[in-house]
Scaffold this active site. Structure first.
Site, PDB file in Angstrom:
ATOM      1  N   GLY A 569       0.834  -1.201   0.000  1.00 11.72           N
ATOM      2  CA  GLY A 569       0.000   0.000   0.000  1.00 11.72           C
ATOM      3  C   GLY A 569       0.860   1.239   0.000  1.00 11.72           C
ATOM      4  O   GLY A 569       2.092   1.179   0.112  1.00 11.72           O
ATOM      5  N   GLY A 571       0.559   5.235   1.607  1.00  9.42           N
ATOM      6  CA  GLY A 571      -0.242   6.224   2.333  1.00  9.42           C
ATOM      7  C   GLY A 571       0.362   7.607   2.206  1.00  9.42           C
ATOM      8  O   GLY A 571       1.316   7.816   1.452  1.00  9.42           O
ATOM      9  N   GLY A 572      -0.206   8.495   2.969  1.00 10.50           N
ATOM     10  CA  GLY A 572       0.226   9.878   2.909  1.00 10.50           C
ATOM     11  C   GLY A 572       1.670  10.078   3.347  1.00 10.50           C
ATOM     12  O   GLY A 572       2.349  11.014   2.915  1.00 10.50           O
ATOM     13  N   GLY A 574       4.080   7.609   3.162  1.00 11.99           N
ATOM     14  CA  GLY A 574       5.052   6.796   2.431  1.00 11.99           C
ATOM     15  C   GLY A 574       4.485   5.426   2.121  1.00 11.99           C
ATOM     16  O   GLY A 574       3.276   5.197   2.237  1.00 11.99           O
ATOM     17  N   LYS A 575       5.370   4.523   1.721  1.00 10.16           N
ATOM     18  CA  LYS A 575       4.926   3.192   1.283  1.00 10.16           C
ATOM     19  C   LYS A 575       4.740   2.248   2.460  1.00 10.16           C
ATOM     20  O   LYS A 575       5.370   2.400   3.504  1.00 10.16           O
ATOM     21  CB  LYS A 575       5.947   2.610   0.310  1.00 10.16           C
ATOM     22  CG  LYS A 575       5.862   3.288  -1.055  1.00 10.16           C
ATOM     23  CD  LYS A 575       6.780   2.643  -2.071  1.00 10.16           C
ATOM     24  CE  LYS A 575       6.498   3.234  -3.447  1.00 10.16           C
ATOM     25  NZ  LYS A 575       7.692   3.396  -4.262  1.00 10.16           N
ATOM     26  N   VAL A 576       3.910   1.226   2.258  1.00  5.48           N
ATOM     27  CA  VAL A 576       3.670   0.202   3.276  1.00  5.48           C
ATOM     28  C   VAL A 576       4.128  -1.138   2.701  1.00  5.48           C
ATOM     29  O   VAL A 576       3.792  -1.483   1.565  1.00  5.48           O
ATOM     30  CB  VAL A 576       2.183   0.136   3.642  1.00  5.48           C
ATOM     31  CG1 VAL A 576       1.978  -0.852   4.792  1.00  5.48           C
ATOM     32  CG2 VAL A 576       1.661   1.518   4.027  1.00  5.48           C
ATOM     33  N   LYS A 590       5.207   0.466   7.777  1.00  5.49           N
ATOM     34  CA  LYS A 590       4.966   1.737   7.096  1.00  5.49           C
ATOM     35  C   LYS A 590       6.236   2.568   7.194  1.00  5.49           C
ATOM     36  O   LYS A 590       6.666   2.926   8.287  1.00  5.49           O
ATOM     37  CB  LYS A 590       3.816   2.448   7.788  1.00  5.49           C
ATOM     38  CG  LYS A 590       3.317   3.677   7.095  1.00  5.49           C
ATOM     39  CD  LYS A 590       2.218   4.293   7.933  1.00  5.49           C
ATOM     40  CE  LYS A 590       1.001   4.576   7.100  1.00  5.49           C
ATOM     41  NZ  LYS A 590      -0.077   5.140   7.892  1.00  5.49           N
ATOM     42  N   ASP A 694      -8.934  11.508  11.408  1.00  4.90           N
ATOM     43  CA  ASP A 694      -8.982  11.152   9.985  1.00  4.90           C
ATOM     44  C   ASP A 694      -9.661   9.804   9.807  1.00  4.90           C
ATOM     45  O   ASP A 694      -9.143   8.928   9.109  1.00  4.90           O
ATOM     46  CB  ASP A 694      -7.556  11.147   9.410  1.00  4.90           C
ATOM     47  CG  ASP A 694      -7.566  11.139   7.879  1.00  4.90           C
ATOM     48  OD1 ASP A 694      -8.614  11.478   7.289  1.00  4.90           O
ATOM     49  OD2 ASP A 694      -6.539  10.786   7.283  1.00  4.90           O
TER      50      ASP A 694
END
Ligand SMILES: *[C@@H]1O[C@H](CO)[C@@H](O)[C@H](O)[C@H]1NC(C)=O
Ligand SMILES: *[C@@H]1O[C@H](CO)[C@@H](O)[C@H](O)[C@H]1NC(C)=O
Ligand SMILES: *[C@@H]1O[C@H](CO)[C@@H](O)[C@H](O)[C@H]1NC(C)=O
Ligand SMILES: *[C@@H]1O[C@H](CO)[C@@H](O)[C@H](O)[C@H]1NC(C)=O
Ligand SMILES: *[C@@H]1O[C@H](CO)[C@@H](O)[C@H](O)[C@H]1NC(C)=O
Ligand SMILES: *[C@@H]1O[C@H](CO)[C@@H](O)[C@H](O)[C@H]1NC(C)=O
Ligand SMILES: *[C@@H]1O[C@H](CO)[C@@H](O)[C@H](O)[C@H]1NC(C)=O
Ligand SMILES: *[C@@H]1O[C@H](CO)[C@@H](O)[C@H](O)[C@H]1NC(C)=O
Ligand SMILES: *[C@@H]1O[C@H](CO)[C@@H](O)[C@H](O)[C@H]1NC(C)=O
Ligand SMILES: *[C@@H]1O[C@H](CO)[C@@H](O)[C@H](O)[C@H]1NC(C)=O
Length: 869
Positions: A569, A571-572, A574-576, A590, A694
């Site tokens: 994945g 996200g805001g 960085g990468k997961v 993450k 959020d």
């Protein structure tokens, strides 16, 4: 006799007092204002203490008369004036010591004297309280005087701009009179003439006249002057209740002989106006013994007749009846014309017209309430002078009245008026109020319970303030039974619940988390007591404790993820990546990109915070790494990805698993309950509470058996205060989920999460994203805009996710719609606590079998009863 002695000593005391007690001590019962004057002073001729008009009027400007004319009149109080460029009506408020129901002489003086060098005399109206007094035309008259019984403790003298020049005023004087004199049945007396007949001095006033009436010397050429033989003080000592100065009574005019009448003629402009004459007589001559002056006073048309018989040095006043006509002849005629008989005399006269009180002032309680409201907030509006409602054309801005007897204030609009402080308790005294708008000010503290006393109130708008505490029960009740349109939005600290814990120090909210790295955490969350998962939770917290002491090294992270081999994945931050711990636990790692805006300290503090937070419906943080700019968060791995993916069915996260299977209604309910439990734990199980900030379907992750857990605390913050407190930080969150109140006020509360949760519920119900786009992406619409009208029409089948293919319990669906509606109310304080939401959700999943429940929280404005009812 007694009366005149009293008056004498009174005058003596007054003059002594003014001499001794500095110059501050004005004459008792007198108010003497030199309008526009820079300083107060004692007039050297009259010894009257004039004060400035500071504090008596809010508006206008001080001016000085033209230097060319300054010596034309010697009266000092005419040299300055105040003019009023702004406002239709400007009013002075006089507060005589004796208050209402007392008779006062009120005199306003105007001398234009080309003060503005325009050589154009203005014309304007003069009002006493709510009634017309005179039109000031500034030709030859300077003094405008009335005798007035105060209806209120305050007396207002108002200048009204009638579009013929700028109103101004030179001086304003009030003198307290004895009630016994100048008595009339109704209305008030407007002075036309006050003559010292045959007088030697051009004017006589205070201190000769205790009431400071201004006696102007006047003599008719047709009459004879009488020799002013006697002394003034002898007459004064014998004075009657009118207290006409001896100096005035000493002089008189008379007729040639007893065959001749004295006739004083008035020719009124207006035949219907009513006139009244006060004629003052005193025998100043020593007549041959046996003689006494005796004459009739009458009007020639017979409207009035009275006989006068004078005794030596004994003043007599004759008051005419009210007379009118195009010509009024006051005649003084000896009762007998025997030779040698003394002819009639006249020493002084006053002629008034009667002015009716046509307008009724606003009810006094309303005036008091508005006046103290004005004072409480220092309202500075031009129109907020004089009576609030009357005359209607000068009603105060924002005030609306009913014009019964008396007029009442029915609406008050002080929206955006820069009001500060608490809601004035005076407002609760406006008992006829139907509408009160105090929106968009800076009002603080609690809403006074007494506002609910206003039984006629239909609109109460307090939105956009800084009110706190809880909304009074009585107001809530009236809001709920729809007798009151109550607006409270944008009051971040206001609380709808009935018991709100008192807030502690407000400013320290973020300090422990952001400011310090080595903090001893103040966040304490109760251990989750989910029975099934209890063991794992405790294991997890053991592990956490270990990890907290020893964060992962970067090398370790690299090894866990197989050198960052599998991206699952992005996200805001960085990468997961997918990873596996030594014990076999699958984890999501993450990595925080270097460009991530979060600072090092915030990251560390937050990582530590999140490791304390443990709940079976929150994605666990196993550990973190922060080593030379490499920052990573290591979470438990959630095999079924995020909720959004299952609702849209677009992305498959794991190739070996089948995600095309549609989430059933009961699974959706369980997911909702799981997420609500997670949120409840953050809000109510942690002290201080944690606000997620959020919450959205992409942050709700699903385990392999579809247990939902909330993830991504990247934006979360803990809160010191227990309940409904807020922090103001930079905007956060995701469009479509953002609390509208937070967007407008910037204040974030637990209720912001509740709003987002409501949107999540609607996604579960409808399968649609919070912002719906047209196929070509050109148009978009918020989910609420789309569904609210449909829900209100009672047709929820149309909003249900079509992929459910109608397989859901309608009662249960209605209940969840209801809950989602209550969560997404625009006013934060009207939204329920997540704890309440959780209870309701649990009921809704149970309602499948029972099929009956209370529909309490849904406000549908539709007559189309939903299917369930
Ligand atoms: C009149 O009103 C204007 C605009 O509101 C203001 O600038 C001015 O100061 C006012 N003048 C006086 C004398 O109050
Ligand atoms: C009025 O005039 C007389 C004579 O001119 C004078 O003696 C007296 O003081 C004056 N009185 C007042 C009150 O001015
Ligand atoms: C005359 O006086 C009456 C009552 O005082 C008033 O109603 C009327 O308007 C006046 N007329 C004029 C022409 O001023
Ligand atoms: C008033 O007196 C004048 C003469 O002095 C006379 O012409 C007139 O008719 C009188 N008016 C009335 C109303 O009596
Ligand atoms: C007044 O007039 C009458 C008759 O016209 C006359 O008899 C009388 O003497 C006069 N009185 C005086 C004081 O002049
Ligand atoms: C005042 O109230 C009346 C009657 O309720 C209404 O017609 C009018 O529009 C209101 N005026 C203002 C300025 O609100
Ligand atoms: C109060 O006045 C504002 C603007 O001056 C207006 O927008 C608002 O509708 C008014 N409130 C009421 C209750 O009429
Ligand atoms: C107004 O409200 C207060 C508190 O709610 C109450 O104690 C009081 O009796 C009420 N007054 C009237 C006149 O209703
Ligand atoms: C306050 O609320 C009332 C009632 O809904 C509304 O009429 C009014 O316009 C609102 N005031 C403002 C300034 O929006
Ligand atoms: C409301 O705010 C005031 C300060 O404006 C504070 O003193 C008071 O404690 C607050 N009350 C509550 C219930 O939070």
């Amino acid at each position: 006799m007694e009366r005149s002695i009293t008056a004498f000593s009174f005058a003596l005391v007054a003059s002594l007092a003014s001499a001794l007690v500095l110059r501050v001590q004005a004459q008792p019962g007198f108010i003497s204002i030199d309008c526009g004057a820079p300083n107060s002073y004692t007039d050297y001729q009259t010894k009257i203490d004039f004060s400035t008009d500071k504090g008596l009027i809010d508006f206008g400007e001080s001016m000085q008369i033209s230097t060319k004319l300054i010596n034309q009149k010697s009266w000092k109080w005419l040299k300055y004036l105040r003019n009023f460029l702004n406002g239709t009506r400007n009013c002075y408020t006089l507060k005589p010591d004796k208050g209402k129901n007392i008779m006062y002489l009120i005199r306003a003086s105007f001398w234009y004297a080309d003060y503005d060098y325009k050589n154009r005399t203005p014309i304007f109206d003069l009002y006493i309280d709510v009634n017309y007094w005179a039109t000031v035309d500034n030709y030859d008259k300077v003094h405008y005087e009335i005798v007035y019984v105060a209806q209120r403790d305050d007396i207002q003298v108002c200048l009204v701009n009638i579009g013929k020049g700028v109103p101004f005023i030179s001086a304003l004087e009030l003198r307290t009179l004895d009630n016994a004199i100048y008595q009339i049945e109704s209305g008030f007396l407007r002075l036309n003439f006050r003559y010292d007949v045959g007088g030697l001095n051009s004017t006589i006033r205070y201190q000769d006249d205790v009431y400071d009436r201004i006696w102007q010397s006047w003599a008719s050429p047709a009459w004879r002057m009488l020799d002013p033989g006697t002394s003034a003080s002898a007459l004064y000592n014998n004075n009657d209740e009118y207290k006409v100065p001896g100096e005035v009574l000493r002089t008189a005019q008379t007729a040639r002989d007893a065959n001749t009448s004295l006739i004083y003629i008035i020719m009124p402009y207006n035949e219907t106006s009513k006139w009244i004459g006060y004629f003052h007589f005193a025998e100043t001559q020593i007549l041959p013994s046996g003689q006494q002056r005796e004459f009739l006073v009458f009007t020639s048309d017979g409207q009035f007749t009275e006989m006068v018989r004078l005794e030596y040095l004994r003043p007599v006043t004759v008051v005419s009846s009210l007379v009118s006509g195009s010509q009024i002849n006051f005649t003084f005629k000896a009762t007998t014309n025997r030779p040698g008989y003394p002819p009639p005399i006249i020493n002084a006269l006053e002629i008034f017209t009667i002015q009716e009180l046509l307008n009724v002032p606003t009810a006094q309680d309303d005036v008091k309430a508005l006046t103290s409201t004005k004072a409480d907030y220092t309202v500075n509006k031009d129109s907020w002078q004089g009576d609030p409602c009357v005359p209607s054309e000068f009603a105060w801005e924002g005030v609306n009245c009913s014009y019964g007897n008396p007029p009442r204030v029915i609406s008050l609009n002080l929206s955006s008026s820069d009001l500060k402080g608490i809601i004035s308790s005076s407002l609760s005294n406006l008992l006829e109020l139907e509408s009160l708008d105090l929106s968009n000010n800076q009002l603080t503290e609690a809403i006074p319970e007494t506002l609910a006393n206003l039984s006629k109130l239909r609109i109460l708008n307090l939105s956009g303030n800084k009110l706190n505490g809880s909304v009074p029960k009585a107001l809530k009740r009236r809001h709920e039974d729809k007798t009151l349109d109550l607006r409270l939005d944008n009051n971040p600290d206001l609380c709808w619940a009935s018991s709100c814990p008192k807030k502690e120090a407000k400013n320290s909210i973020l300090v422990p988390i952001i400011a310090s790295v080595s903090v001893v955490f103040v966040v304490i969350c109760v251990l989750s007591i989910g029975l099934i998962r209890r063991k794992q939770t405790i294991e997890a917290s053991d592990r956490t404790l270990r990890l907290k002491n020893q964060p992962f090294k970067y090398g370790e992270v690299s090894r866990i993820t197989g050198n960052f081999g599998q991206v699952i994945g992005e996200g805001g931050f960085g990468k997961v990546y997918l990873g596996t711990l030594n014990n076999g636990d699958v984890v999501a790692v993450k990595m925080l990109s270097e460009s991530s805006k979060q600072g090092y300290k915030e990251f560390q503090a937050e990582a530590q915070l999140l490791m304390i937070v443990h709940h079976r419906n929150l994605v666990s943080l196993f550990g973190y790494c922060n080593e030379s700019r490499h920052m990573a968060l290591i979470y438990e791995y959630m095999a079924n990805g995020n909720l959004r993916q299952h609702l849209s069915g677009i992305v498959k996260i794991h190739p070996t698993e089948d995600h095309s299977k549609i989430l059933t209604w009961s699974k959706r309910l369980h997911i909702a309950i799981d997420a609500a439990q997670g949120l409840d734990y953050l809000h109510n199980g942690c002290k201080p509470p944690i606000i997620h900030r959020d919450l959205k379907t992409t942050n709700i992750l699903l385990s392999k058996d579809f247990q939902a857990k909330i993830a991504d605390f990247g934006l979360s913050r803990a809160f010191i205060a227990e309940n409904d407190s807020h922090v103001s930080t930079c905007p956060a969150g995701t469009p479509g989920y953002l609390d509208p109140e937070f967007q407008s006020s910037g204040n974030l509360t637990k209720k912001s999460d509740v709003y987002s949760f409501g949107i999540v519920l609607f996604e579960l119900i409808t399968g649609r994203p919070p912002i719906m786009r047209s196929l070509d992406g050109s148009a978009s619409m918020y989910i609420l805009e789309w569904l609210i009208p449909i829900v209100e029409s009672g047709d929820i089948q149309r909003i249900m996710d079509p992929r459910l293919q109608g397989e859901f319990d309608i009662n249960s669906a209605w209940k969840v719609v209801e809950i989602a509606m209550s969560c997404t109310r625009s006013m934060a304080i009207e939204r329920p606590d997540i704890n309440h939401v959780l209870t309701e959700l649990k009921e809704s999943s149970g309602s499948k079998s029972s099929g009956s429940f209370e529909m309490t929280s849904l406000e549908l404005h539709s007559d189309n009863a939903p299917v369930a009812r």
